[in-house]
Each structure stands twice: as structure tokens, then as C-alpha cells.
Design a protein around this motif. Structure first.
Motif, PDB file in Angstrom:
ATOM      1  N   VAL A 228      37.897  51.768  45.754  1.00 17.51           N
ATOM      2  CA  VAL A 228      37.741  51.967  44.311  1.00 17.51           C
ATOM      3  C   VAL A 228      38.504  50.882  43.546  1.00 17.51           C
ATOM      4  O   VAL A 228      38.008  50.341  42.550  1.00 17.51           O
ATOM      5  CB  VAL A 228      38.226  53.372  43.903  1.00 17.51           C
ATOM      6  N   LYS A 229      39.697  50.551  44.008  1.00 20.41           N
ATOM      7  CA  LYS A 229      40.463  49.487  43.370  1.00 20.41           C
ATOM      8  C   LYS A 229      39.707  48.170  43.419  1.00 20.41           C
ATOM      9  O   LYS A 229      39.647  47.434  42.428  1.00 20.41           O
ATOM     10  CB  LYS A 229      41.826  49.340  44.048  1.00 20.41           C
ATOM     11  N   GLN A 230      39.088  47.872  44.548  1.00 21.16           N
ATOM     12  CA  GLN A 230      38.305  46.650  44.677  1.00 21.16           C
ATOM     13  C   GLN A 230      37.125  46.669  43.710  1.00 21.16           C
ATOM     14  O   GLN A 230      36.799  45.656  43.086  1.00 21.16           O
ATOM     15  CB  GLN A 230      37.801  46.499  46.112  1.00 21.16           C
ATOM     16  N   PHE A 231      36.494  47.827  43.607  1.00 21.69           N
ATOM     17  CA  PHE A 231      35.356  47.975  42.691  1.00 21.69           C
ATOM     18  C   PHE A 231      35.761  47.644  41.256  1.00 21.69           C
ATOM     19  O   PHE A 231      35.066  46.903  40.552  1.00 21.69           O
ATOM     20  CB  PHE A 231      34.827  49.403  42.791  1.00 21.69           C
ATOM     21  N   VAL A 232      36.887  48.182  40.814  1.00 23.15           N
ATOM     22  CA  VAL A 232      37.365  47.912  39.455  1.00 23.15           C
ATOM     23  C   VAL A 232      37.667  46.422  39.279  1.00 23.15           C
ATOM     24  O   VAL A 232      37.351  45.827  38.239  1.00 23.15           O
ATOM     25  CB  VAL A 232      38.610  48.776  39.145  1.00 23.15           C
ATOM     26  N   GLU A 233      38.258  45.808  40.284  1.00 21.42           N
ATOM     27  CA  GLU A 233      38.579  44.382  40.191  1.00 21.42           C
ATOM     28  C   GLU A 233      37.315  43.527  40.095  1.00 21.42           C
ATOM     29  O   GLU A 233      37.282  42.526  39.374  1.00 21.42           O
ATOM     30  CB  GLU A 233      39.422  43.966  41.396  1.00 21.42           C
TER      31      GLU A 233
END
Length: 316
Positions: A179-184
Motif C-alpha cells: 500500500v505504501k508503494q501504491f501511494v508513492e
């Protein structure tokens, strides 16, 4: 923004048995209580659409700023950025989106500005807060943020006759690495699109590069969300598409507009609750969005609403 409509009851029934393979947040959204609309002091100037039952049709005019307009847009953009960063710092488990809205409202009116969303086609709040699978136009309410949520806060202000818009997706506490990667990646889509802007650049290049980035990471661009001209008018031409398109139109020096791509981890299909605002992914998958107001200059594009990095809060 055109989206399909679905009743809240139908949405909740659908989520009981989500589509096979959907990428859902731990706890999907449900309707929550919304507090009464907040007041704005009479001395603060209001946009002309406030009080109308329906939002105005997007104006056909292209907004090109003169020297005074550029100064006005810079001032509005700077203020919008400060307010966005302030309310973003409030994101933590246990805080309600209603509390975030109240803090934003007070900061906006204390600065002598008007919250552009308040009263726009009947929108009842001063900012929009879109959690997890909510793509955009989430109405702040009494739901408390939870560890692992992601929330987009959309700040729009009207200051000395000019509108500025900006949004950022914040991580509440700790989220999964995916999810963090998605936001980035969602942030990278916006930053990369702005980097290619400049005089004579075709607007369709924005959609092309955003789609390339999203597709390369196995995410999807939500086509219902578009950017637009902004200035003394809240929404005007051109419509700026964040997906592949063949629309004509080139950027011009002095032009001000928004770029605001929204990505989905799952389907690109969007559904609208019967509150006529809350727009969610049809499969309950996460959505993330970032938005800036930009000015086209002789050498490229100036971000009028620059983002200040805010570290995630790991507290419970």
C-alpha cells in the motif's frame, strides 16, 4: 466528474460479497454521521456559486493570468499549501475526518479565505476527505481514522478573488508495504506529469505519461477524475485527462490549471453513493490521489501548491 450512481444500501450489500480477486482495505467504508455545516464570517468574500443548488457548468474560457493574476494565484496557492500541510499533520489513529474538516475550516477563514468546496453544488464541508477505497469527494464525518488507513485530504480555497486547489494522500500509522508503494507511485504520477509541462506541450501528454507509470506498476488510472483550468473561476476549460486520450490543446504561458490523477489498485470502475458525492472503487480496492495547481511559465511549469513532506505517525 461523471461517475456511475449506486445507492448506499446497494453498495453495502455489494460489499458483503465483494468481487473475486478484489484488493480491499481491512475495513471498508460505511456511511457515518455528518455534523452540521460550519459558518463563514460575512466579511469573507464568497465565490458566486455559493448558495446555488447545483454546481455551475464548467466554463469554456481558458484562464491565462496577467501579472496581477499570477501574483494572486501564487498567494492563493501558497496559502492552500500551508493549510494542506497543517491538516495533514493531524492525520493519526483516533482522529475523525470531521475534526480535520473543522481544523481546516478555522485555518482557512482565519487567513481571510473561503473554503471553495463549502456550498459548491451543496457540498456540506470545507474540505474533502477520501479514505481507502474512496476515490474522491468523501464527506468528512464522525468516523475515526484507523491505523492502516490512507486518506486523501483535498483543500480548495478562494483567496482575494482566486481559487487554488491541492490534495495529498496521507498514511495513517503503518500500512502494508504494498500500500505504501501504491501511494508513492500515485505521487510519482503527479510529479512526473508536471515535469513534462511547458509552453506548447500538448495536454494529452499528461495522460500518456501517467498511464505509462500506472500500467508499469500494475495499477490503473481512474478515468472519471479530471483536472481543469483554475483561477478566478473555480472550474474552467481545458478538461485535463489523466489517461491515454487524443484530445487537442496545448499549454500556454500564464495558464493555470490542476493536475490531479487518481489511481486504483483494482478496478477503474467508480460508483457514487446516494449522497451524490462519495465516489468509491467498485471492488473496494484502495485509491490514492495527489493534486497540484500549476502555472505555465516560459521555462516550464511552476507548482503553486508545493508539498512539504510529512512523516507517517506510527502511534496507535
Amino acid at each position: 466528474m461523471a461517475v456511475a450512481e449506486v445507492s448506499t444500501s446497494a453498495w453495502l450489500e455489494q460489499q458483503t460479497n465483494p468481487p473475486k480477486g478484489s484488493i480491499r482495505p481491512r475495513s471498508f467504508m460505511r456511511p457515518e454521521m455528518v455534523s452540521p455545516r460550519l459558518d463563514v464570517p460575512r466579511h469573507i468574500s464568497r465565490p458566486p456559486y455559493v448558495g446555488a443548488a447545483e454546481p455551475p457548468v464548467m466554463a469554456e474560457v481558458i484562464q491565462i493570468q496577467d501579472e496581477a493574476g499570477v501574483a494572486g494565484m501564487r498567494a492563493a496557492g501558497r496559502l492552500a499549501s500551508l493549510i494542506r500541510d497543517f491538516v495533514g499533520s493531524l492525520v493519526r489513529p483516533g482522529v475523525t475526518t470531521d475534526e480535520i474538516d473543522k481544523a481546516a475550516h478555522e485555518a482557512i477563514i482565519d487567513s481571510g479565505a473561503y473554503p471553495s468546496l463549502l456550498g459548491f453544488g451543496g457540498f456540506p464541508k470545507s474540505v474533502s476527505t477520501s479514505i481507502n477505497e474512496c476515490i474522491c469527494s468523501g464527506i468528512p464525518n464522525l468516523r475515526a481514522l484507523k491505523k492502516g488507513d490512507i486518506v486523501n485530504i483535498d483543500v480548495n480555497i478562494y483567496f482575494n478573488g482566486y481559487h487554488a486547489e491541492t490534495s495529498e494522500t496521507y498514511i495513517c500509522g503503518v500500512v502494508d508495504k504494498s500500500v505504501k508503494q501504491f501511494v508513492e507511485v500515485a505521487r510519482d504520477c503527479l510529479d512526473t506529469a508536471i515535469a513534462i509541462c511547458g509552453p506548447g506541450v500538448e495536454f494529452r501528454e499528461i495522460g500518456a505519461i501517467i498511464t505509462d507509470i500506472a500500467d508499469g506498476c500494475n495499477y490503473h488510472v481512474v478515468e472519471h477524475v479530471i483536472g481543469h483550468g483554475v483561477g478566478s473561476l473555480f472550474h474552467s476549460a481545458p478538461a485535463i485527462y489523466h489517461h491515454y486520450n487524443y484530445k487537442s490543446g496545448k499549454m500556454a504561458i500564464g495558464q493555470t490549471f490542476t493536475i490531479e490523477p487518481a489511481l486504483s489498485m483494482g478496478t477503474v470502475k467508480a460508483l457514487q453513493w446516494d449522497d451524490m458525492w462519495t465516489t468509491v472503487t467498485a471492488d473496494g480496492s484502495y485509491s490514492a490521489q495527489f493534486k497540484h495547481t500549476v502555472l505555465i511559465t516560459e521555462s516550464g511549469a511552476e507548482i503553486l501548491t508545493p508539498i512539504k513532506e510529512v512523516e507517517a505517525d506510527d502511534s496507535e
